[in-house]
Design a protein around this motif. Sequence first.
Motif, short mmCIF file in Angstrom:
data_model
loop_
_atom_site.label_atom_id
_atom_site.label_comp_id
_atom_site.label_asym_id
_atom_site.label_seq_id
_atom_site.Cartn_x
_atom_site.Cartn_y
_atom_site.Cartn_z
N THR A 1 0.79 -1.27 -0.14
CA THR A 1 0.16 -0.16 -0.05
C THR A 1 0.83 1.27 0.13
OG1 THR A 1 -0.01 -0.27 2.23
CG2 THR A 1 -2.00 -1.10 1.16
N SER A 2 2.04 1.23 -0.45
CA SER A 2 3.03 2.29 -0.60
C SER A 2 3.32 2.98 0.59
CB SER A 2 2.66 3.27 -1.75
OG SER A 2 3.50 4.09 -2.09
N SER A 3 2.76 4.21 0.60
CA SER A 3 3.28 4.99 1.90
C SER A 3 2.35 4.79 3.10
CB SER A 3 2.99 6.70 1.55
OG SER A 3 1.70 6.77 1.46
N ALA A 4 1.09 4.14 2.85
CA ALA A 4 0.28 3.43 3.92
C ALA A 4 0.69 2.21 4.66
CB ALA A 4 -0.96 3.40 3.20
N SER A 5 1.69 1.62 4.10
CA SER A 5 2.01 0.39 4.60
C SER A 5 2.71 0.45 5.86
CB SER A 5 3.05 -0.48 3.64
OG SER A 5 4.13 -0.60 3.95
N LEU A 6 3.61 1.22 6.09
CA LEU A 6 4.12 1.17 7.51
C LEU A 6 3.16 1.60 8.63
CD1 LEU A 6 7.76 2.43 6.92
CD2 LEU A 6 7.08 0.39 8.00
N PRO A 7 2.54 2.82 8.32
CA PRO A 7 1.58 3.24 9.57
C PRO A 7 0.52 2.11 9.66
CG PRO A 7 1.26 4.73 7.40
CD PRO A 7 2.59 3.83 7.41
N ILE A 8 -0.14 1.68 8.64
CA ILE A 8 -0.99 0.62 8.88
C ILE A 8 -0.30 -0.69 9.57
CG2 ILE A 8 -2.44 -1.34 7.78
CD1 ILE A 8 -2.74 0.48 5.21
N LEU A 9 0.58 -1.01 9.50
CA LEU A 9 1.36 -2.04 10.24
C LEU A 9 1.60 -1.91 11.86
CD1 LEU A 9 2.46 -5.02 10.16
CD2 LEU A 9 4.66 -3.86 9.69
N LEU A 10 1.94 -0.51 11.84
CA LEU A 10 2.27 0.22 13.15
C LEU A 10 0.98 0.18 14.08
CD1 LEU A 10 4.52 1.44 14.95
CD2 LEU A 10 3.71 3.52 14.18
N ALA A 11 -0.12 0.72 13.21
CA ALA A 11 -1.31 0.87 14.35
C ALA A 11 -1.94 -0.55 14.31
CB ALA A 11 -2.23 1.63 13.17
N GLN A 12 -1.88 -1.63 13.39
CA GLN A 12 -2.43 -2.90 13.62
C GLN A 12 -1.56 -3.61 14.82
OE1 GLN A 12 -2.33 -4.84 9.55
NE2 GLN A 12 -4.64 -4.23 9.40
N MET A 13 -0.48 -3.42 15.04
CA MET A 13 0.50 -4.09 15.80
C MET A 13 0.06 -3.20 17.36
SD MET A 13 2.85 -5.99 14.88
CE MET A 13 4.30 -6.06 15.85
N LYS A 14 -0.30 -1.95 17.43
CA LYS A 14 -0.61 -1.24 18.41
C LYS A 14 -2.03 -1.80 19.02
CE LYS A 14 -1.11 3.06 20.62
NZ LYS A 14 -2.25 3.08 21.26
N GLU A 15 -2.84 -1.93 18.21
CA GLU A 15 -4.26 -2.57 18.27
C GLU A 15 -4.13 -4.06 18.79
OE1 GLU A 15 -7.64 -1.42 15.23
OE2 GLU A 15 -6.98 -3.27 14.97
N GLN A 16 -3.28 -4.87 18.48
CA GLN A 16 -3.20 -6.23 18.69
C GLN A 16 -2.37 -6.16 20.26
OE1 GLN A 16 -1.34 -7.90 15.22
NE2 GLN A 16 -3.30 -7.44 13.98
N GLY A 17 -2.04 -5.16 20.55
CA GLY A 17 -1.33 -5.33 21.91
C GLY A 17 0.21 -5.90 21.99
N ARG A 18 0.78 -5.70 20.69
CA ARG A 18 2.22 -6.22 20.40
C ARG A 18 3.11 -5.18 20.44
NH1 ARG A 18 1.01 -9.25 14.97
NH2 ARG A 18 3.07 -9.98 15.04
N LEU A 19 2.82 -4.05 20.80
CA LEU A 19 3.95 -3.05 21.39
C LEU A 19 3.86 -2.78 22.65
CD1 LEU A 19 3.33 -0.76 18.11
CD2 LEU A 19 5.08 -2.51 18.35
N HIS A 20 4.84 -2.62 23.30
CA HIS A 20 5.06 -2.31 24.76
C HIS A 20 5.97 -1.06 25.22
CE1 HIS A 20 4.76 -6.80 24.00
NE2 HIS A 20 3.66 -6.47 24.72
#
Length: 321
Positions: A279-298
């Motif tokens: 998704t070009s420029s959207a790829s990193l922020p989508i991944l970051l947001a999904q990781m946060k939502e899934q509780g995988r970032l501490h």
Amino acid sequence: MNAKVIGTGWQLPAYEADNHYLATLVETSDEWIRERTGIVKRHLAKEETTTSLAAGAARKALADAGLQAEELDLLMVATITPDTDTPSTACRVQAELGAVNAVAFDVSAACAGFLYGLHIADAFIKSGIYRNVLLIGAETLSKLVDWTDRGTCILFGDGAGAAVLTAASEGGIIAQSVGSNGSKWDVLFCMGRPNRNPLHEDGKESGYLQMEGQEVFKFAVKTVPACIEQVLTEAGLSADAVDCYLLHQANQRIIQSVAKRLKQPEEKFPMNIDQCANTSSASLPILLAQMKEQGRLHPGDHLVLSGFGAGLTWGACVMIW
Ligand code: COA
């Protein structure tokens, strides 16, 4: 003061196109696409626009951050697929959100756009010029893709991701690097709309995305690890000390190759390319947001974000979550 992410959000178009659907458009197969790229499906805009996807992701990021739109000082949209050549997508998103106090502009750096945006956000925050920044990566690549070219149309998807950054005395972005090499502009480009000016017709034939896939592949597997090593040195960290590497989701094989070069386990490299494609420029922020939502970032996690794209452009940063 460092720029620190305090809220994230993502939005994908409702329509999902799997590889079997693409095999009805061009000579390809689900097996070929999965094996060469890791992609299983992608979301494509039917009703949605770059602006609506961007605004959707942004609203979620603002809610996550607990910030009102009026509190934003700067609003940037990284995109190569704006709905209008002018005004910028950022201005249109500003209107949708009511971010009346923000200065708004787009960043054009293709798939490295989000990293360029982080670079700019960090500079403005460090200098004290702005405090609250909304950075969005939003694309409807489906309108740039040649749907008769199997070498490119299988790779891309539409979507948006957003991050709210603010000035923080601890954590946030601690090292970063971005780069450009315009001499290789023609390995991945889109000429855009032909010029019909009676004084100067430019003879453009294709307004669609064109790519030399293997050249881009070689560039990515060489440049991304080098750029990551550079920011790790700057941050005084070893590759082992990083908890999670979030890489631009262009090709599963590129990500695996980077993991190997850095001698890191693949589990540290989360992927959503199977669901979202590139998704070009959207790829990193989508991944970051999904990781946060899934509780995988501490809190306290050391994250590396890195990407590359047309230009050629690339970048990496280290942030403490
Ligand atoms: N389905 C079936 N066959 C396909 C195909 C498709 N979608 N696309 C290409 N092929 C064919 C080619 O025509 C070629 O056939 P040939 O051997 O008969 O000539 C063969 O598959 C191999 O093509 P090649 O281009 O060498 O494949 P590849 O392993 O390099 O994979 C990419 C192609 C595009 C997946 C890969 O090069 C890539 O991912 N590059 C990076 C692109 C990228 O990330 N771009 C975005 C940057 S932000």
